[in-house]
Design a protein around this motif. Structure first.
Motif, PDB file in Angstrom:
ATOM      1  N   PRO A 179       0.811  -1.216   0.000  1.00 21.77           N
ATOM      2  CA  PRO A 179       0.000   0.000   0.000  1.00 21.77           C
ATOM      3  C   PRO A 179       0.848   1.271   0.000  1.00 21.77           C
ATOM      4  O   PRO A 179       0.482   2.260  -0.645  1.00 21.77           O
ATOM      5  N   ALA A 194      -5.537  -2.096  -8.723  1.00 20.96           N
ATOM      6  CA  ALA A 194      -4.935  -2.944  -7.686  1.00 20.96           C
ATOM      7  C   ALA A 194      -5.343  -4.399  -7.878  1.00 20.96           C
ATOM      8  O   ALA A 194      -6.507  -4.695  -8.179  1.00 20.96           O
ATOM      9  N   HIS A 196      -5.237  -8.041  -5.833  1.00 20.60           N
ATOM     10  CA  HIS A 196      -5.053  -8.639  -4.510  1.00 20.60           C
ATOM     11  C   HIS A 196      -5.313 -10.138  -4.570  1.00 20.60           C
ATOM     12  O   HIS A 196      -6.342 -10.575  -5.091  1.00 20.60           O
ATOM     13  N   ARG A 206      -9.964  -4.077   0.821  1.00 21.71           N
ATOM     14  CA  ARG A 206     -10.872  -2.991   0.420  1.00 21.71           C
ATOM     15  C   ARG A 206     -10.692  -1.778   1.316  1.00 21.71           C
ATOM     16  O   ARG A 206     -10.788  -0.639   0.856  1.00 21.71           O
ATOM     17  N   ILE A 209      -7.722   0.039   0.050  1.00 23.89           N
ATOM     18  CA  ILE A 209      -8.070   0.808  -1.143  1.00 23.89           C
ATOM     19  C   ILE A 209      -8.833   2.064  -0.768  1.00 23.89           C
ATOM     20  O   ILE A 209      -8.621   3.142  -1.362  1.00 23.89           O
ATOM     21  N   ASN A 213      -7.658   5.666  -1.910  1.00 21.38           N
ATOM     22  CA  ASN A 213      -8.563   6.494  -2.702  1.00 21.38           C
ATOM     23  C   ASN A 213      -8.559   7.959  -2.265  1.00 21.38           C
ATOM     24  O   ASN A 213      -8.898   8.845  -3.046  1.00 21.38           O
ATOM     25  N   ILE A 220      -9.975   3.699  -7.285  1.00 23.53           N
ATOM     26  CA  ILE A 220      -9.037   2.646  -7.675  1.00 23.53           C
ATOM     27  C   ILE A 220      -9.785   1.320  -7.801  1.00 23.53           C
ATOM     28  O   ILE A 220     -10.442   0.880  -6.858  1.00 23.53           O
ATOM     29  N   LEU A 222     -10.223  -2.500  -7.652  1.00 25.16           N
ATOM     30  CA  LEU A 222      -9.592  -3.603  -6.925  1.00 25.16           C
ATOM     31  C   LEU A 222     -10.041  -4.923  -7.534  1.00 25.16           C
ATOM     32  O   LEU A 222     -11.235  -5.238  -7.571  1.00 25.16           O
TER      33      LEU A 222
END
Length: 363
Positions: A179, A194, A196, A206, A209, A213, A220, A222
């Motif tokens: 991150p 992203a 994951h 999440r 993210i 954000n 973004i 995911l």
């Protein structure tokens, strides 16, 4: 009103206006996500945002912003009355006036403003002046003949406006490193997608993210892949080959291949990882070389020369460290008792050839 200052953008020469306009657009987008339709204008190397002071905390996280100051706009002659009212319930041990003329249009110099307003405050409140370490700093910026008065300056993230440097795919775990790597690329103007590999912590991914954000002009995306389902066939084959010590290297190779696949789909220009040289067994120079060799896209490693303390400091600063703590006790179910720390090209190729024979590998 909120005064927004930028730094690096001012060095962009002929492209300065393009970057400045992008920063304005990103500030508007960021505020719009909070339901705020704000006017933003550029003047004399500053951006003036017509929004409530509470939104300065949001604006300071927009890449490209060096600092913000919640301010009140007035005529110069109105400053004494404003300060009399606004400061009447304060009693600082010391203060100073920090005035700046953003251009030469105003007839008083910065020093004259400092002396004139400073003398008024001393006379009105009897406070002591301390130019080096005041308890209260009263900022005054003269912009287009108007006075903007403020009492705090919040540091921004700096860098370049988001979406000015293309897109990359971020390999993102719920650890400390990736991150932070994503954040560092966001502040260099990159847009992120992203990826994951979930081991039961997709909810925390999440949350990561959601934090990132705050530093992105656009949400973004995911993409979540089930870690167990994706890697189990390969680990099974490594067991059969007697090569379980290669698990961590092969895991990273497969992650990079998946990231490259998604990058092509998203028209991204490369991959971002949280690798830091020598930090874990799979991040030796030899292993990083091998892992990089299986993809054709560039791999960006913004943490490569950082130590853990530096990375933790940034993680705490941006707000991802607390999320990491929730998942810190988790360990990979595939991790072998011993790992390859200096893998060879020959060894990797033998494994990939075996995978190819089992229809597990293309390349």
């Amino acid at each position: 009103m909120i005064i927004v200052r930028y730094g690096e953008i001012a060095l962009k020469g002929k492209n300065r206006k393009t970057f400045e306009n992008k920063l304005i657009e990103n500030i508007k987008k960021t505020l719009a996500r909070k339901g705020v339709d704000a006017k933003v204008r550029s003047t004399q190397g500053r951006l003036i945002v017509d929004a409530s002071h509470e939104f300065s905390e949001i604006i300071r996280k927009v890449p490209g912003v060096v600092s913000v100051s919640p301010a009140w706009k007035m005529e110069y002659e109105e400053i004494p009355e404003f300060l009399s009212t606004h400061l009447r319930n304060m009693n600082p041990a010391s203060f100073k006036i920090d005035a700046r003329r953003i251009n030469k249009a105003f007839h008083k110099t910065s020093q004259q403003i400092n002396e004139e307003i400073g003398a008024f405050v001393v006379q009105r409140f009897g406070w002591k002046v301390n130019l080096n370490q005041p308890e209260l700093a009263i900022g005054i910026e003269m912009i287009e003949g108007q006075a903007y008065v403020f009492f705090e300056t919040k540091k921004g993230v700096g860098g370049l406006p988001s979406s000015t440097q293309g897109r990359l795919v971020l390999l993102m775990s719920v650890g400390i490193d990736s991150p932070v790597a994503g954040f560092l690329m966001l502040k260099r103007g990159v847009s992120l997608t992203a990826l994951h590999f979930d081991q039961g912590h997709a909810d925390l991914a999440r949350q990561m993210i959601d934090v990132l954000n705050q530093y992105s002009s656009e949400p973004i995306e995911l993409i979540v892949v089930n870690h167990l389902e994706y890697f189990q066939p390969y680990v099974t084959e490594l067991e059969r080959m007697g090569k379980r010590e290669w698990t961590c290297v092969i895991c990273k190779v497969l992650m990079l291949k998946k990231a490259e696949e998604i990058a092509k789909e998203r028209s991204a220009l490369g991959i971002v990882t949280g690798d830091s040289l020598g930090q874990v067994a799979s991040q030796t120079l030899e292993n990083l070389f091998l892992e990089s060799s299986v993809v054709k896209m560039p791999i960006y490693r913004p943490l490569i020369g950082m130590d853990k303390d530096e990375t933790v400091r940034i993680a705490r600063q941006i707000g991802t460290f607390e999320i990491f703590v929730e998942a810190a006790r988790h360990s990979c179910p595939f991790r072998p008792s011993s790992v390859v720390t200096r893998g060879s090209t020959y060894g990797l190729n033998k494994i990939l050839e075996h995978f190819k024979s089992k229809s597990l590998w293309q390349g």
